[in-house]
Design a protein around this motif. Structure first.
Motif, PDB file in Angstrom:
ATOM      1  N   THR A 111       0.833  -1.200   0.000  1.00 47.97           N
ATOM      2  CA  THR A 111       0.000   0.000   0.000  1.00 47.97           C
ATOM      3  C   THR A 111       0.867   1.249   0.000  1.00 47.97           C
ATOM      4  OG1 THR A 111      -1.883  -1.069   1.092  1.00 47.97           O
ATOM      5  CG2 THR A 111      -1.693   1.319   1.317  1.00 47.97           C
ATOM      6  N   ALA A 112       1.893   1.263   0.851  1.00 52.35           N
ATOM      7  CA  ALA A 112       2.789   2.416   0.909  1.00 52.35           C
ATOM      8  C   ALA A 112       3.502   2.611  -0.424  1.00 52.35           C
ATOM      9  CB  ALA A 112       3.799   2.242   2.036  1.00 52.35           C
ATOM     10  N   ASP A 113       3.976   1.534  -1.027  1.00 56.06           N
ATOM     11  CA  ASP A 113       4.653   1.629  -2.321  1.00 56.06           C
ATOM     12  C   ASP A 113       3.737   2.260  -3.369  1.00 56.06           C
ATOM     13  OD1 ASP A 113       6.861   0.374  -1.243  1.00 56.06           O
ATOM     14  OD2 ASP A 113       6.408  -1.587  -2.082  1.00 56.06           O
ATOM     15  N   THR A 114       2.489   1.799  -3.385  1.00 59.03           N
ATOM     16  CA  THR A 114       1.523   2.296  -4.368  1.00 59.03           C
ATOM     17  C   THR A 114       1.270   3.783  -4.187  1.00 59.03           C
ATOM     18  OG1 THR A 114       0.456   0.113  -4.421  1.00 59.03           O
ATOM     19  CG2 THR A 114      -0.795   1.962  -5.308  1.00 59.03           C
ATOM     20  N   ILE A 115       1.047   4.197  -2.950  1.00 55.04           N
ATOM     21  CA  ILE A 115       0.763   5.600  -2.665  1.00 55.04           C
ATOM     22  C   ILE A 115       1.975   6.478  -2.964  1.00 55.04           C
ATOM     23  CG2 ILE A 115       0.217   7.224  -0.811  1.00 55.04           C
ATOM     24  CD1 ILE A 115      -1.467   4.960   0.453  1.00 55.04           C
ATOM     25  N   LEU A 116       3.165   6.014  -2.577  1.00 52.15           N
ATOM     26  CA  LEU A 116       4.375   6.795  -2.838  1.00 52.15           C
ATOM     27  C   LEU A 116       4.637   6.956  -4.334  1.00 52.15           C
ATOM     28  CD1 LEU A 116       6.751   5.427  -0.053  1.00 52.15           C
ATOM     29  CD2 LEU A 116       5.813   7.740  -0.223  1.00 52.15           C
ATOM     30  N   ALA A 117       4.163   6.008  -5.126  1.00 54.10           N
ATOM     31  CA  ALA A 117       4.302   6.104  -6.579  1.00 54.10           C
ATOM     32  C   ALA A 117       3.224   6.982  -7.196  1.00 54.10           C
ATOM     33  CB  ALA A 117       4.259   4.711  -7.201  1.00 54.10           C
ATOM     34  N   GLY A 118       2.319   7.512  -6.362  1.00 58.69           N
ATOM     35  CA  GLY A 118       1.263   8.381  -6.848  1.00 58.69           C
ATOM     36  C   GLY A 118       0.047   7.648  -7.367  1.00 58.69           C
ATOM     37  N   ALA A 119      -0.004   6.356  -7.155  1.00 62.56           N
ATOM     38  CA  ALA A 119      -1.114   5.535  -7.639  1.00 62.56           C
ATOM     39  C   ALA A 119      -2.113   5.257  -6.517  1.00 62.56           C
ATOM     40  CB  ALA A 119      -0.591   4.231  -8.232  1.00 62.56           C
ATOM     41  N   THR A 120      -3.203   4.600  -6.883  1.00 68.67           N
ATOM     42  CA  THR A 120      -4.260   4.264  -5.932  1.00 68.67           C
ATOM     43  C   THR A 120      -4.416   2.750  -5.853  1.00 68.67           C
ATOM     44  OG1 THR A 120      -5.465   6.306  -6.449  1.00 68.67           O
ATOM     45  CG2 THR A 120      -6.705   4.537  -5.382  1.00 68.67           C
ATOM     46  N   PRO A 121      -4.382   2.172  -4.650  1.00 70.80           N
ATOM     47  CA  PRO A 121      -4.569   0.723  -4.539  1.00 70.80           C
ATOM     48  C   PRO A 121      -6.035   0.324  -4.643  1.00 70.80           C
ATOM     49  CG  PRO A 121      -4.165   1.698  -2.374  1.00 70.80           C
ATOM     50  CD  PRO A 121      -4.057   2.807  -3.364  1.00 70.80           C
TER      51      PRO A 121
END
Length: 388
Positions: free
Chosen positions: A125-135
């Motif tokens: 989840t953190a990786d996704t958010i840090l990449a600017g994406a939405t899980p």
């Protein structure tokens, strides 16, 4: 002062590492954070001593030392049958943690969406958010961790979905996805033109009759699978922080650039040592499987004898235990339960709610990568759980 980054405000610190700090503060046996209390193979330790005097001690080439890249690709071909170009289709990373993060940054644009199975390793989840994406989360059944193919397709066909993250064998559930399940995922990925980002760090810790299948080996998946893995679990060197990414050249060209500007490169002395591990024969992996099967049996038989309910792991070194019997008036706080268990019983676990998007708070996660005496002492302490 100006407001800090909004994207970093949407997730908490690691619950797993938080439980390690609690375990350390009260002297509990740490069955929360997944690292062994036994030594790496003697050949690695001996080689480490040699390299301490011989070197190298300066930067390796950014993408990883040539001999190490070649050794990883050779090992991968041996186990999967897939040949990766050590010059164009691999990068050596600072553990699989960096591997997953830079992959997400290389694949996703702000506003993209990423499908994640729930329960999931908390970093995703953190990786996704840090990449600017939405899980987008697809639930696995808490009973057997199976998934509904229709629910999965509904998630994968949403506008803006770019990728799916697959942890196999799966942390925290211990699930090993069958070839049929992987085929469903692969067919949908091809149908909706998605990348599949795999976390396969437990590839060699699988219990019979389950078998690990590399997603990239399925028809049409070599060019759209990005495999992230690590040496941490297979060789009991979690502190060395050595991982790697394998992917087709067009994808790897992006990943290499992000890696270069993020960490420059992984530790060169440890890469030199790790070549030794890549050259281990098949007997090492057979012994590893036997060793972990023994630890799993010792721990799960102990839980069973104590009357606890849990999911039998097919791979990894994790067990999800059901704590529903400790609910009061149908309510249980798994976070408080784990803290109390560490402080009052002397065994630390991870609250299961940290792995689920759904409202699941009746599960906790143990790990059993420990010496026999550590496992036995943990079970002895857990015998008092119902009393305390």
């Amino acid at each position: 002062m100006k407001v800090l980054s909004e994207r970093t405000n949407h997730f908490t610190e690691s619950v797993i590492r938080h439980m390690t700090r609690i375990a350390n503060s009260c002297g509990a046996i740490n069955l929360s954070q997944g690292f062994p209390d036994f030594d790496p193979p003697a050949k690695l330790q001996n080689r480490l001593a040699e390299v301490a005097h011989e070197g190298p001690h300066q930067y390796a080439i950014t993408i990883g030392a040539k001999n190490f890249r070649e050794a990883v690709c050779k090992k991968q071909e041996h186990f999967s049958g897939l040949r990766y170009d050590p010059e164009r289709e691999i990068v050596i990373t600072c553990g699989s943690t960096e591997a997953m993060m830079i992959t997400m940054m290389s694949v996703c644009n702000p506003g993209d969406k990423v499908v994640i199975f729930s329960p999931f390793y908390e970093n995703y989840t953190a990786d996704t958010i840090l990449a600017g994406a939405t899980p987008i989360y697809v639930p696995l059944s808490p009973k057997d961790f199976s998934f509904d193919a229709n629910v999965l397709e509904d998630a994968m066909k949403e506008p803006g979905v770019k990728a799916l993250i697959l942890c196999n064998p799966s942390n925290p559930s211990g699930k090993v996805f069958t070839r049929d399940e992987l085929k469903i995922i692969a067919d949908l990925a091809i149908k909706y033109d998605l990348y599949v980002i795999t976390d396969e760090v437990y590839e060699h810790i699988v219990f019979a009759p389950s078998k690990h299948t590399y997603m990239a080996t399925l028809p049409g998946m070599r060019e759209r699978t990005i495999e992230c893995s690590s040496l941490s679990k297979t060789y009991s060197i979690t502190g060395w922080r050595l991982g790697y990414i394998l992917a087709a050249e067009p994808i790897m060209e992006r990943i290499k650039k992000v890696h270069d500007f993020t960490v420059v490169g992984a530790a060169s002395p440890l890469q030199e040592v790790a070549v030794t591990a890549m050259n281990f024969g098949d007997e090492y992996y057979r012994d590893l499987q036997m060793h972990y099967t023994h630890m799993k049996t010792l721990f799960t038989d102990g839980l069973r004898n104590l009357g606890f309910k849990f999911s039998e792991p097919q791979g990894t070194y994790f067990v999800m235990m059901d704590i529903s019997e400790f609910a009061k008036n149908g309510i249980i706080d798994d976070n408080k339960f784990c803290i109390d268990m560490a402080q009052k019983v002397g065994v630390a676990a991870v609250p299961g709610s940290s792995f689920f998007r759904e409202n699941v708070n009746n599960l906790i996660r143990f790990h059993f990568a420990k010496k026999d005496e550590t496992i036995i002492e943990a079970l002895n302490r857990l015998e008092n759980l119902k009393k305390k």
